[in-house]
Design an enzyme around this catalytic site. Structure first.
Site, mmCIF file in Angstrom:
data_model
loop_
_atom_site.group_PDB
_atom_site.id
_atom_site.type_symbol
_atom_site.label_atom_id
_atom_site.label_comp_id
_atom_site.label_asym_id
_atom_site.label_seq_id
_atom_site.Cartn_x
_atom_site.Cartn_y
_atom_site.Cartn_z
ATOM 1 N N GLU A 3 0.792 -1.247 0.000
ATOM 2 C CA GLU A 3 0.000 0.000 0.000
ATOM 3 C C GLU A 3 0.821 1.293 0.000
ATOM 4 O O GLU A 3 0.597 2.176 0.826
ATOM 5 C CB GLU A 3 -0.956 -0.008 1.202
ATOM 6 C CG GLU A 3 -1.885 -1.207 1.199
ATOM 7 C CD GLU A 3 -2.862 -1.222 2.369
ATOM 8 O OE1 GLU A 3 -2.734 -0.394 3.273
ATOM 9 O OE2 GLU A 3 -3.755 -2.081 2.367
ATOM 10 N N GLU A 7 -6.262 -10.624 -1.366
ATOM 11 C CA GLU A 7 -7.049 -10.430 -0.132
ATOM 12 C C GLU A 7 -8.530 -10.379 -0.467
ATOM 13 O O GLU A 7 -9.276 -9.529 0.018
ATOM 14 C CB GLU A 7 -6.615 -9.125 0.561
ATOM 15 C CG GLU A 7 -5.132 -9.073 0.861
ATOM 16 C CD GLU A 7 -4.704 -7.848 1.663
ATOM 17 O OE1 GLU A 7 -5.564 -7.125 2.196
ATOM 18 O OE2 GLU A 7 -3.490 -7.617 1.747
#
Ligand code: XIL
Length: 374
Positions: A158, A263
């Site tokens: 991220e 995810e």
């Protein structure tokens, strides 16, 4: 006396039959997701500490049957594995390695460098020198310990904003924009036998995707190894950006790296905001309107959920040559982080197994489609 004993015997037989039926029901997926997808891509799950330690009997039975890849949901994040400046806690990560070995499950270690879930002492660091020391020690110590033991690392997690620019994290502020290349360089040195990935949410969206592509090209141009990219896949069941996902699979694989969905979960609850973020620091207040299904999911919503997974897996199968793994963010609905994020205490239904570990219709559909001609 005899009748009493006879009655007791009947009660026992009924009880045994009942518990047998419950157990069979709870494990009624005699099929296997990972077997159905063998030769196509790995099927993974996120594991929490209880699951790694096999403390939940139903999960313990279900996981090795359904999954051949696993990502630790939290236990390898820096706040847990590196709790003090000069202290590491490898206990649960070592257990995870043993678990993977026992069941032949490939471990994707998650993660080395991320701005969230940092240890407190890192958040308090003021000088660039100290942060660099942490950065180098952390990557080198953790990545080298598990080299050859884990299959892969999410080296950086991220690092991008929605517009594709670099997130203004402590790492960018103190180490400058080359910190991502440096993270991969250090990981490559410490873990020559481990696959190295960049992982993020919303990088299927065009602007953020362009940022990810630029990042990957920069790593490659520096002569540093990057083996794959992980698209997290925290989507809403009724709003899956299929077109952007397909374009991303094609564009990322053009860079010569593997594409993964790392995810995956499909939320069925209302979003407190218009935007679709997976930023763990985002929080909204729990009001009844945001938690509409505390006692079960209506059939109409279940149908949308099933269609969401079916559409997605159709796409994944179409591009199976480019995709190396699809990992769900949890085993069953009870475990999902989406019960508490971005709103605390909701009841969400984002995974393929329900709260009793029973497979949902979506599960059967995505197995069925592997048998049909693509
Ligand atoms: C989440 C975990 O599921 C939660 O248990 C934890 O409280 C916060 O983090 N993106 C990631 C994951 O890369 O590590 C996050 O996992 C979900 C969003």
């Amino acid at each position: 006396m005899k009748t009493k004993r006879f009655n007791l015997a009947i009660v026992i037989v009924i009880a045994v039959l009942f518990s047998f039926c419950t157990v069979t029901k709870n494990n009624k997926a005699n099929t296997s997701l990972q077997k159905a997808y063998q030769g196509k891509f790995l099927i993974g799950t996120a594991l929490n500490a209880n699951q790694i330690e096999e403390k939940e009997p139903h999960a313990a039975k279900l996981i090795p049957r359904q999954f051949n890849a696993a990502t630790p949901e939290n236990i390898m994040k820096s706040e847990i594995i590196h709790p003090a400046w000069d202290r590491y806690d490898f206990d649960l990560a070592d257990k995870l390695i043993a678990y993977g070995k026992k069941y032949d499950i490939k471990i994707n270690a998650h993660n080395l460098i991320w701005h969230s879930q940092l240890p407190v002492y890192v958040k308090a660091i003021k000088s660039a020198d100290s942060l660099r020391t942490f950065f180098e020690n952390h990557i080198t110590t953790v990545a080298s310990r598990y080299d050859g033991k884990v299959y892969s690392w999410d080296v950086v997690n991220e690092a991008l904003n929605e517009d594709g620019t670099l997130r203004n994290s402590i790492f960018l502020q103190k180490l400058g924009p080359d910190y991502i290349v440096e993270a991969f360089r250090l990981a490559q040195k410490a873990a020559p036998n481990t696959q190295l990935y960049y992982n993020d949410y919303n990088i299927e969206e065009p602007k953020k995707r362009d940022g990810a592509i630029a990042l990957i090209k920069k790593i490659q141009a520096a002569g540093v190894r990057i083996d794959g990219v992980g698209i997290q896949g925290h989507w809403r069941a009724d709003r899956i950006p299929l077109k952007n996902i397909e374009e991303s699979i094609l564009e990322f694989s053009k860079l010569g790296i593997k594409v993964m969905f790392t995810e995956l979960d499909l939320s069925v609850l209302p979003n407190p905001w218009d935007s679709n973020t997976a930023d763990v620091s985002a929080k909204a207040e729990n009001i009844a309107a945001l938690n509409p299904y505390p006692n079960g999911l209506p059939d109409s919503v279940q149908a949308v959920f099933t269609k969401g997974y079916t559409d997605l897996f159709k796409l994944f199968l179409k591009h199976q040559d480019a995709i190396s793994r699809v990992t769900f963010w949890g085993v069953n609905d009870t475990q999902s982080w989406l019960n508490d994020w971005p709103v605390n205490g909701r009841t969400n239904y984002p995974l393929l197994f329900d709260r009793n570990f029973n497979p949902k219709e979506a599960y059967y559909q995505i197995i069925k489609m592997t048998k049909q001609k693509q």
